[in-house]
Scaffold this motif. Structure first.
Motif, short mmCIF file in Angstrom:
data_model
loop_
_atom_site.label_atom_id
_atom_site.label_comp_id
_atom_site.label_asym_id
_atom_site.label_seq_id
_atom_site.Cartn_x
_atom_site.Cartn_y
_atom_site.Cartn_z
N GLN A 32 0.84 -1.20 0.00
CA GLN A 32 0.00 0.00 0.00
C GLN A 32 0.88 1.25 0.00
O GLN A 32 0.61 2.20 -0.75
CB GLN A 32 -0.89 -0.02 1.24
N LYS A 33 1.91 1.25 0.79
CA LYS A 33 2.80 2.41 0.86
C LYS A 33 3.51 2.63 -0.47
O LYS A 33 3.68 3.77 -0.91
CB LYS A 33 3.80 2.26 2.00
N GLU A 34 3.90 1.53 -1.13
CA GLU A 34 4.53 1.66 -2.46
C GLU A 34 3.55 2.28 -3.44
O GLU A 34 3.92 3.15 -4.24
CB GLU A 34 4.95 0.28 -2.97
N LYS A 35 2.30 1.84 -3.40
CA LYS A 35 1.28 2.38 -4.30
C LYS A 35 1.02 3.86 -3.99
O LYS A 35 0.76 4.65 -4.89
CB LYS A 35 -0.04 1.59 -4.18
N ASP A 36 1.07 4.25 -2.71
CA ASP A 36 0.88 5.65 -2.34
C ASP A 36 2.00 6.53 -2.90
O ASP A 36 1.75 7.63 -3.40
CB ASP A 36 0.81 5.80 -0.82
N VAL A 37 3.23 6.04 -2.83
CA VAL A 37 4.37 6.78 -3.38
C VAL A 37 4.20 6.93 -4.89
O VAL A 37 4.41 8.01 -5.46
CB VAL A 37 5.70 6.08 -3.03
N GLU A 38 3.80 5.84 -5.52
CA GLU A 38 3.56 5.86 -6.97
C GLU A 38 2.47 6.88 -7.32
O GLU A 38 2.58 7.63 -8.29
CB GLU A 38 3.10 4.46 -7.39
N ALA A 39 1.40 6.92 -6.50
CA ALA A 39 0.28 7.84 -6.75
C ALA A 39 0.73 9.29 -6.58
O ALA A 39 0.30 10.16 -7.34
CB ALA A 39 -0.88 7.53 -5.81
N ARG A 40 1.57 9.56 -5.60
CA ARG A 40 2.06 10.93 -5.40
C ARG A 40 2.87 11.39 -6.60
O ARG A 40 2.86 12.56 -6.95
CB ARG A 40 2.87 11.04 -4.11
N GLY A 41 3.56 10.46 -7.23
CA GLY A 41 4.30 10.79 -8.45
C GLY A 41 3.38 11.18 -9.59
O GLY A 41 3.76 11.89 -10.51
N LYS A 42 2.12 10.71 -9.53
CA LYS A 42 1.13 11.04 -10.55
C LYS A 42 0.28 12.24 -10.15
O LYS A 42 -0.66 12.60 -10.85
CB LYS A 42 0.20 9.85 -10.78
N GLY A 43 0.58 12.85 -9.00
CA GLY A 43 -0.15 14.03 -8.57
C GLY A 43 -1.34 13.73 -7.68
O GLY A 43 -2.10 14.63 -7.33
N GLN A 44 -1.53 12.47 -7.27
CA GLN A 44 -2.61 12.13 -6.36
C GLN A 44 -2.08 12.14 -4.93
O GLN A 44 -0.88 12.02 -4.69
CB GLN A 44 -3.15 10.72 -6.66
N GLU A 45 -3.00 12.28 -3.98
CA GLU A 45 -2.58 12.28 -2.58
C GLU A 45 -2.18 10.87 -2.14
O GLU A 45 -1.18 10.68 -1.46
CB GLU A 45 -3.74 12.79 -1.70
N LYS A 46 -3.00 9.88 -2.53
CA LYS A 46 -2.71 8.49 -2.18
C LYS A 46 -3.39 7.57 -3.20
O LYS A 46 -4.21 8.00 -4.00
CB LYS A 46 -3.20 8.17 -0.77
N ALA A 47 -3.03 6.31 -3.15
CA ALA A 47 -3.60 5.33 -4.07
C ALA A 47 -5.07 5.10 -3.74
O ALA A 47 -5.48 5.17 -2.57
CB ALA A 47 -2.84 4.02 -3.97
N THR A 48 -5.86 4.84 -4.76
CA THR A 48 -7.28 4.57 -4.55
C THR A 48 -7.48 3.15 -4.05
O THR A 48 -6.60 2.30 -4.16
CB THR A 48 -8.06 4.74 -5.87
N ASP A 49 -8.67 2.90 -3.50
CA ASP A 49 -8.99 1.54 -3.05
C ASP A 49 -8.94 0.56 -4.21
O ASP A 49 -8.51 -0.57 -4.05
CB ASP A 49 -10.37 1.49 -2.37
N ALA A 50 -9.35 0.99 -5.39
CA ALA A 50 -9.32 0.11 -6.57
C ALA A 50 -7.88 -0.30 -6.88
O ALA A 50 -7.62 -1.46 -7.21
CB ALA A 50 -9.96 0.80 -7.76
N GLU A 51 -6.96 0.65 -6.77
CA GLU A 51 -5.55 0.33 -7.02
C GLU A 51 -5.01 -0.63 -5.96
O GLU A 51 -4.23 -1.54 -6.26
CB GLU A 51 -4.71 1.61 -7.04
N LEU A 52 -5.44 -0.43 -4.71
CA LEU A 52 -5.00 -1.33 -3.64
C LEU A 52 -5.58 -2.73 -3.82
O LEU A 52 -4.88 -3.72 -3.58
CB LEU A 52 -5.40 -0.75 -2.28
N LEU A 53 -6.83 -2.81 -4.24
CA LEU A 53 -7.43 -4.12 -4.48
C LEU A 53 -6.73 -4.84 -5.63
O LEU A 53 -6.47 -6.04 -5.56
CB LEU A 53 -8.93 -3.97 -4.78
#
Length: 150
Positions: A32-53
């Motif tokens: 989840q933390k890896e996905k959050d870092v990836e999302a911040r690189g795309k300009g999002q605050e954190k990864a969505t639940d769909a991405e986590l699923l």
């Protein structure tokens, strides 16, 4: 909501000294933390639940492949560990759709999007990934779409 559920499960597993669950939930949280870092690189605050699923689905796929290898290598102990991780991950995923439900859903999406050829497969897959992440196997869904659009 999924994030809170993961944290609560980790706390409960730690209190009950369930080391297998603690280990598996920590792996999920690390992903989840890896996905959050990836999302911040795309300009999002954190990864969505769909991405986590989707990430958890890929974790299950990786573990299934490992189980196959461990079974072939006569390592039932390691296969059992992987299976226990799959069981923990499955607790956080929504109920999986049956093959019949997937086919019915894809037929309705084909009608809604007006898809007529295999070139329209991307529209359907995009909708599936956005709305049904974690609920179905996208590899199997891809096969169904190809069959229906051919």
């Amino acid at each position: 909501m999924l994030r809170d559920e993961l944290q609560n499960s980790l706390k409960e597993a730690m209190k009950s000294r369930d080391t297998q669950t603690v280990s598996a939930v920590r792996l999920i949280i690390a992903g989840q933390k890896e996905k959050d870092v990836e999302a911040r690189g795309k300009g999002q605050e954190k990864a969505t639940d769909a991405e986590l699923l989707a990430m958890m689905q890929s974790m299950i796929k990786q573990r299934n492949e490992s189980i196959k290898i461990y079974t072939q290598s006569n390592r039932p102990d390691l296969a059992a560990k992987e299976q226990s991780e799959i069981d923990v991950i499955n607790r956080f995923l929504p109920k999986q759709m049956s093959a019949q439900e997937v086919e019915t859903l894809i037929k309705s999406l084909i009608e809604q999007t007006g898809a007529t050829s295999i070139k329209d497969m991307g529209k359907i897959m995009g909708t599936l990934k956005a709305q049904y992440a974690g609920q179905l196997d996208f590899g199997a869904a891809s096969g169904v779409i190809k069959k229906l659009l051919s």
